[in-house]
Every structure is written in C-alpha cells, then in structure tokens.
Design a protein around this motif. Structure first.
Motif, mmCIF file in Angstrom:
data_model
loop_
_atom_site.group_PDB
_atom_site.id
_atom_site.type_symbol
_atom_site.label_atom_id
_atom_site.label_comp_id
_atom_site.label_asym_id
_atom_site.label_seq_id
_atom_site.Cartn_x
_atom_site.Cartn_y
_atom_site.Cartn_z
ATOM 1 N N LEU A 69 0.820 -1.217 0.000
ATOM 2 C CA LEU A 69 0.000 0.000 0.000
ATOM 3 C C LEU A 69 0.854 1.266 0.000
ATOM 4 N N LYS A 82 -7.647 -2.271 9.721
ATOM 5 C CA LYS A 82 -8.479 -2.697 8.599
ATOM 6 C C LYS A 82 -7.832 -2.258 7.294
ATOM 7 N N SER A 84 -9.214 -1.722 4.439
ATOM 8 C CA SER A 84 -9.983 -0.669 3.759
ATOM 9 C C SER A 84 -9.700 0.703 4.354
ATOM 10 N N GLY A 87 -6.677 2.231 3.009
ATOM 11 C CA GLY A 87 -6.777 2.662 1.621
ATOM 12 C C GLY A 87 -6.746 1.545 0.599
ATOM 13 N N ALA A 88 -6.838 0.301 1.049
ATOM 14 C CA ALA A 88 -6.789 -0.830 0.123
ATOM 15 C C ALA A 88 -8.130 -1.029 -0.563
ATOM 16 N N ASP A 89 -8.091 -1.173 -1.877
ATOM 17 C CA ASP A 89 -9.294 -1.559 -2.611
ATOM 18 C C ASP A 89 -9.180 -3.047 -2.924
ATOM 19 N N SER A 90 -10.094 -3.578 -3.719
ATOM 20 C CA SER A 90 -10.103 -5.018 -3.981
ATOM 21 C C SER A 90 -8.843 -5.463 -4.737
ATOM 22 N N LEU A 91 -8.343 -4.635 -5.644
ATOM 23 C CA LEU A 91 -7.117 -4.973 -6.367
ATOM 24 C C LEU A 91 -5.917 -5.010 -5.422
ATOM 25 N N ASP A 92 -5.849 -4.038 -4.514
ATOM 26 C CA ASP A 92 -4.770 -4.022 -3.521
ATOM 27 C C ASP A 92 -4.809 -5.279 -2.662
ATOM 28 N N THR A 93 -6.006 -5.685 -2.273
ATOM 29 C CA THR A 93 -6.150 -6.883 -1.446
ATOM 30 C C THR A 93 -5.651 -8.113 -2.194
ATOM 31 N N GLN A 114 -11.256 -13.170 -0.019
ATOM 32 C CA GLN A 114 -12.324 -12.165 0.079
ATOM 33 C C GLN A 114 -12.746 -11.907 1.519
ATOM 34 N N THR A 117 -10.102 -8.875 6.009
ATOM 35 C CA THR A 117 -10.370 -7.444 6.165
ATOM 36 C C THR A 117 -9.358 -6.766 7.078
#
Length: 138
Positions: A69, A82, A84, A87-93, A114, A117
């Motif tokens: 990140l 967390k 999110s 600043g993590a979005d689904s691609l970052d995850t 998925q 979190t």
C-alpha cells in the motif's frame, strides 16, 4: 352540571408495574421486570474468536501490507488495522494476498482472500494454511 374526571398516576417499585387510574379503572402503563431487553449491553452483535498467529507472522504480514500500500513509516499498523481504512481496494487486497502467497509458499483460495479485512485475519489465515501444508507433507 360539569363532568369531573379524576386521573392519577402511581409509580411502582422496580418490581411492581406502573399504572394510571382514570375514572375508577386502572390500566398498566409500563411493566418493569427482568427481560432479555433489560441488559442490552450483554448482547453481542458479533463475537469473534481469533487463533493466535505467531508474532513473526503478524509482523511479516504488516510489512507486506505496508509495502503493497506504499504506506510511510509513520503509519502505525496493528493486528486490528483494517485494510480498507488503510486505503486498500479489492485490487490491492489481491496483490497483498499474492505477496503473502509468495512469502509463505502457500496458495490462498479466492473465497478465503475475500474474507480478509484486517491484518490479524490475514495472519490467522496464513498460520492455518502453513499448518495444513506441513500436515500434508507429513
């Protein structure tokens, strides 16, 4: 001749109901007693049990999250952080999970990735998968 209406309110003790009297009839207003609703603080909206991931696993996960990140050194990460909020979005995850797979030599299924979190959830999943891998090797 005028109509006269008599109204009175009687407050009960914690163990007797409150009532009011109007024109000779008594009706309950509020009943105080012990019910499940009497202790709302005892209700748990969510109860989680974590396996205790090794501190070195949690530390490594935090390093990978920070790197992925591009977080500065002054950002304080904790196991409860967390993704999110960081600043993590689904691609970052997905990229964090790929980094974890590479670092620990494991494979994370999409369903499991998925559900990640927090840093702690990622570390717990890593511990579980590493343990399964070592059990399968034996």
């Amino acid at each position: 001749m005028a109509n006269v209406s008599a109204t009175s309110i009687r407050l009960g003790s914690p163990f007797t109901p409150m009532s009011y009297t109007k024109a000779g009839r008594t009706s309950p207003i509020l009943s105080l007693g012990t019910t499940k609703a009497a202790f709302p603080s005892l209700r748990l909206s969510r109860f989680r049990v974590y396996c205790a991931a090794k501190p070195e696993t949690v530390k490594k996960v935090m390093e990978i999250v920070k790197k992925q990140l591009a977080l500065s050194d002054d950002v304080a990460l904790t196991p409860e952080s967390k993704l999110s909020v960081l600043g993590a979005d689904s691609l970052d995850t997905v990229e964090i999970v790929m980094g974890l797979e590479e670092e620990f030599g494991i494979s994370v299924e999409e369903d499991n990735s998925q559900n990640i979190t927090t840093v702690q959830e990622a570390a717990d999943l890593i511990e579980k998968l590493v343990q399964k891998k070592s059990e399968a090797a034996n």
